[in-house]
Design a protein around this motif. Structure first.
Motif, PDB file in Angstrom:
ATOM      1  N   ARG A  27      88.364  11.830  17.706  1.00  0.00           N
ATOM      2  CA  ARG A  27      88.319  12.955  18.646  1.00  0.00           C
ATOM      3  C   ARG A  27      89.721  13.535  18.845  1.00  0.00           C
ATOM      4  O   ARG A  27      89.897  14.756  18.894  1.00  0.00           O
ATOM      5  N   THR A  28      90.702  12.665  18.942  1.00  0.00           N
ATOM      6  CA  THR A  28      92.077  13.131  19.151  1.00  0.00           C
ATOM      7  C   THR A  28      92.608  13.845  17.912  1.00  0.00           C
ATOM      8  O   THR A  28      93.253  14.898  18.016  1.00  0.00           O
ATOM      9  N   PHE A  29      92.331  13.297  16.729  1.00  0.00           N
ATOM     10  CA  PHE A  29      92.770  13.949  15.500  1.00  0.00           C
ATOM     11  C   PHE A  29      92.159  15.346  15.362  1.00  0.00           C
ATOM     12  O   PHE A  29      92.825  16.278  14.909  1.00  0.00           O
ATOM     13  N   ARG A  30      90.892  15.489  15.763  1.00  0.00           N
ATOM     14  CA  ARG A  30      90.250  16.808  15.679  1.00  0.00           C
ATOM     15  C   ARG A  30      90.989  17.825  16.538  1.00  0.00           C
ATOM     16  O   ARG A  30      91.158  18.984  16.149  1.00  0.00           O
ATOM     17  N   VAL A  31      91.436  17.386  17.722  1.00  0.00           N
ATOM     18  CA  VAL A  31      92.202  18.279  18.597  1.00  0.00           C
ATOM     19  C   VAL A  31      93.520  18.669  17.930  1.00  0.00           C
ATOM     20  O   VAL A  31      93.906  19.840  17.904  1.00  0.00           O
ATOM     21  N   LEU A  32      94.213  17.691  17.363  1.00  0.00           N
ATOM     22  CA  LEU A  32      95.509  17.957  16.735  1.00  0.00           C
ATOM     23  C   LEU A  32      95.383  18.865  15.513  1.00  0.00           C
ATOM     24  O   LEU A  32      96.248  19.698  15.253  1.00  0.00           O
ATOM     25  N   ILE A  33      94.284  18.709  14.782  1.00  0.00           N
ATOM     26  CA  ILE A  33      94.098  19.472  13.552  1.00  0.00           C
ATOM     27  C   ILE A  33      93.683  20.916  13.836  1.00  0.00           C
ATOM     28  O   ILE A  33      94.153  21.854  13.183  1.00  0.00           O
ATOM     29  N   THR A  34      92.836  21.108  14.833  1.00  0.00           N
ATOM     30  CA  THR A  34      92.235  22.427  15.044  1.00  0.00           C
ATOM     31  C   THR A  34      92.993  23.257  16.078  1.00  0.00           C
ATOM     32  O   THR A  34      92.720  24.447  16.229  1.00  0.00           O
ATOM     33  N   TYR A  35      93.929  22.639  16.805  1.00  0.00           N
ATOM     34  CA  TYR A  35      94.633  23.383  17.858  1.00  0.00           C
ATOM     35  C   TYR A  35      95.459  24.509  17.264  1.00  0.00           C
ATOM     36  O   TYR A  35      96.179  24.352  16.300  1.00  0.00           O
ATOM     37  N   ARG A  36      95.341  25.675  17.891  1.00  0.00           N
ATOM     38  CA  ARG A  36      96.187  26.815  17.570  1.00  0.00           C
ATOM     39  C   ARG A  36      96.685  27.427  18.870  1.00  0.00           C
ATOM     40  O   ARG A  36      95.880  27.688  19.762  1.00  0.00           O
ATOM     41  N   PRO A  37      97.996  27.643  18.995  1.00  0.00           N
ATOM     42  CA  PRO A  37      98.545  28.191  20.237  1.00  0.00           C
ATOM     43  C   PRO A  37      98.091  29.635  20.456  1.00  0.00           C
ATOM     44  O   PRO A  37      97.728  30.315  19.515  1.00  0.00           O
TER      45      PRO A  37
ATOM     46  N   ALA B 292     103.595  19.547   8.377  1.00  0.00           N
ATOM     47  CA  ALA B 292     103.496  18.149   7.948  1.00  0.00           C
ATOM     48  C   ALA B 292     102.745  17.306   8.970  1.00  0.00           C
ATOM     49  O   ALA B 292     102.032  16.363   8.610  1.00  0.00           O
ATOM     50  N   PHE B 293     102.890  17.645  10.250  1.00  0.00           N
ATOM     51  CA  PHE B 293     102.197  16.905  11.306  1.00  0.00           C
ATOM     52  C   PHE B 293     100.694  17.093  11.162  1.00  0.00           C
ATOM     53  O   PHE B 293      99.927  16.133  11.193  1.00  0.00           O
ATOM     54  N   ARG B 294     100.272  18.344  10.985  1.00  0.00           N
ATOM     55  CA  ARG B 294      98.838  18.628  10.854  1.00  0.00           C
ATOM     56  C   ARG B 294      98.265  17.996   9.585  1.00  0.00           C
ATOM     57  O   ARG B 294      97.166  17.439   9.590  1.00  0.00           O
ATOM     58  N   GLU B 295      99.000  18.103   8.494  1.00  0.00           N
ATOM     59  CA  GLU B 295      98.531  17.528   7.226  1.00  0.00           C
ATOM     60  C   GLU B 295      98.359  16.015   7.350  1.00  0.00           C
ATOM     61  O   GLU B 295      97.372  15.446   6.868  1.00  0.00           O
ATOM     62  N   THR B 296      99.308  15.371   7.991  1.00  0.00           N
ATOM     63  CA  THR B 296      99.218  13.920   8.179  1.00  0.00           C
ATOM     64  C   THR B 296      98.074  13.571   9.105  1.00  0.00           C
ATOM     65  O   THR B 296      97.382  12.562   8.906  1.00  0.00           O
ATOM     66  N   ALA B 297      97.832  14.399  10.130  1.00  0.00           N
ATOM     67  CA  ALA B 297      96.708  14.163  11.046  1.00  0.00           C
ATOM     68  C   ALA B 297      95.381  14.249  10.304  1.00  0.00           C
ATOM     69  O   ALA B 297      94.454  13.470  10.571  1.00  0.00           O
ATOM     70  N   VAL B 298      95.263  15.197   9.358  1.00  0.00           N
ATOM     71  CA  VAL B 298      94.050  15.312   8.548  1.00  0.00           C
ATOM     72  C   VAL B 298      93.842  14.038   7.720  1.00  0.00           C
ATOM     73  O   VAL B 298      92.735  13.482   7.655  1.00  0.00           O
ATOM     74  N   GLU B 299      94.896  13.574   7.078  1.00  0.00           N
ATOM     75  CA  GLU B 299      94.813  12.361   6.257  1.00  0.00           C
ATOM     76  C   GLU B 299      94.484  11.139   7.122  1.00  0.00           C
ATOM     77  O   GLU B 299      93.692  10.276   6.715  1.00  0.00           O
TER      78      GLU B 299
ATOM     79  N   LEU C  70      98.237   2.962   9.785  1.00  0.00           N
ATOM     80  CA  LEU C  70      99.478   2.743  10.526  1.00  0.00           C
ATOM     81  C   LEU C  70     100.623   3.545   9.901  1.00  0.00           C
ATOM     82  O   LEU C  70     101.433   4.146  10.614  1.00  0.00           O
ATOM     83  N   ASN C  71     100.670   3.580   8.578  1.00  0.00           N
ATOM     84  CA  ASN C  71     101.704   4.362   7.897  1.00  0.00           C
ATOM     85  C   ASN C  71     101.584   5.844   8.231  1.00  0.00           C
ATOM     86  O   ASN C  71     102.587   6.528   8.449  1.00  0.00           O
ATOM     87  N   HIS C  72     100.357   6.351   8.284  1.00  0.00           N
ATOM     88  CA  HIS C  72     100.151   7.761   8.603  1.00  0.00           C
ATOM     89  C   HIS C  72     100.537   8.072  10.048  1.00  0.00           C
ATOM     90  O   HIS C  72     101.139   9.123  10.327  1.00  0.00           O
ATOM     91  N   ILE C  73     100.201   7.181  10.957  1.00  0.00           N
ATOM     92  CA  ILE C  73     100.551   7.437  12.363  1.00  0.00           C
ATOM     93  C   ILE C  73     102.057   7.324  12.558  1.00  0.00           C
ATOM     94  O   ILE C  73     102.652   8.047  13.369  1.00  0.00           O
ATOM     95  N   ASN C  74     102.701   6.451  11.789  1.00  0.00           N
ATOM     96  CA  ASN C  74     104.170   6.404  11.821  1.00  0.00           C
ATOM     97  C   ASN C  74     104.760   7.732  11.347  1.00  0.00           C
ATOM     98  O   ASN C  74     105.780   8.196  11.870  1.00  0.00           O
ATOM     99  N   LYS C  75     104.107   8.356  10.364  1.00  0.00           N
ATOM    100  CA  LYS C  75     104.565   9.672   9.896  1.00  0.00           C
ATOM    101  C   LYS C  75     104.398  10.719  11.004  1.00  0.00           C
ATOM    102  O   LYS C  75     105.235  11.614  11.149  1.00  0.00           O
ATOM    103  N   LEU C  76     103.282  10.626  11.756  1.00  0.00           N
ATOM    104  CA  LEU C  76     103.101  11.534  12.897  1.00  0.00           C
ATOM    105  C   LEU C  76     104.225  11.336  13.903  1.00  0.00           C
ATOM    106  O   LEU C  76     104.760  12.300  14.455  1.00  0.00           O
TER     107      LEU C  76
END
Length: 201
Positions: A191-201, A33-40, A137-143
């Motif tokens: 730039r930050t959203f791209r990091v959150l979306i594409t990061y894989r451990p 859900a975090f990644r999906e919200t970051a994409v949106e 703002l609503n999306h970042i609140n979801k994050l």
């Protein structure tokens, strides 16, 4: 210096640069859900970037959005009018965690939403941006909820910008500087959203 030596040096410099810019403290268990919200949220931020130019054209006649000839003077005016700087978004690390990052995203979007609320009563063409910022703002609140388990209410102090808008020129300066800073902040967000979306451990 021979070509081989130059090639090796460039290789090491590139590797060092990539290591410095890599996120080193993202949790390995970010929920879907975090990644999906970051994409949106990234999609919304990109829309805001496109809308800023149209809003600037509609609201500002004295300055060009990309003009830097008077920027230092305008920045001084912005400070005197109480227009704050954007929260700084950094590369994630042990000193700048994901929680801190999302909190600053939230604070920045809240800040610009509040500023545009004031400015939209004095200038036309800002309504679409206000609506987009509300959605972002609503999306970042979801994050925030997905990461911290809680949302955060607006913690920005009430701006006294309205008391500084004495004439059309001051309104033009305030809108111009707010939109210029918002554009820069949205680039940082993307730039930050791209990091959150594409990061894989």
């Amino acid at each position: 210096m021979d070509t081989w030596t130059v090639t090796i040096l460039l290789h090491y410099l590139l590797c060092a640069s990539l290591v410095q810019s890599a996120p080193v403290d993202l949790p390995s268990n970010l929920p879907p859900a975090f990644r999906e919200t970051a994409v949106e949220a990234k999609t919304l931020s990109e829309k805001i970037l496109k809308d800023i130019s149209a809003a600037h054209t509609a609201a500002v006649t004295d300055f060009n959005l990309d003009s830097s000839s008077q920027m230092s003077n305008l920045q001084m005016l912005a400070v005197s009018m109480g227009i704050p700087s954007s929260p700084v978004l950094k590369v994630l690390s042990e000193h700048f965690t994901l929680d801190m990052c999302v909190s600053r995203m939230l604070a920045g979007v809240q800040m610009y939403q509040n500023l545009l609320e004031i400015l939209s009563s004095r200038a036309s063409g800002l309504e679409d941006l206000k609506a987009d910022l509300r959605d972002l703002l609503n999306h970042i609140n979801k994050l925030m909820e997905a990461q911290l388990g809680a949302d955060h209410s607006d913690q920005n102090p009430i701006s006294d910008l309205d008391s500084h808008l004495q004439d059309s020129y001051s309104v033009q300066v305030a809108v111009h500087m707010t939109l210029t800073q918002l554009r820069s902040f949205c680039h940082d967000l993307n730039r930050t959203f791209r990091v959150l979306i594409t990061y894989r451990p």
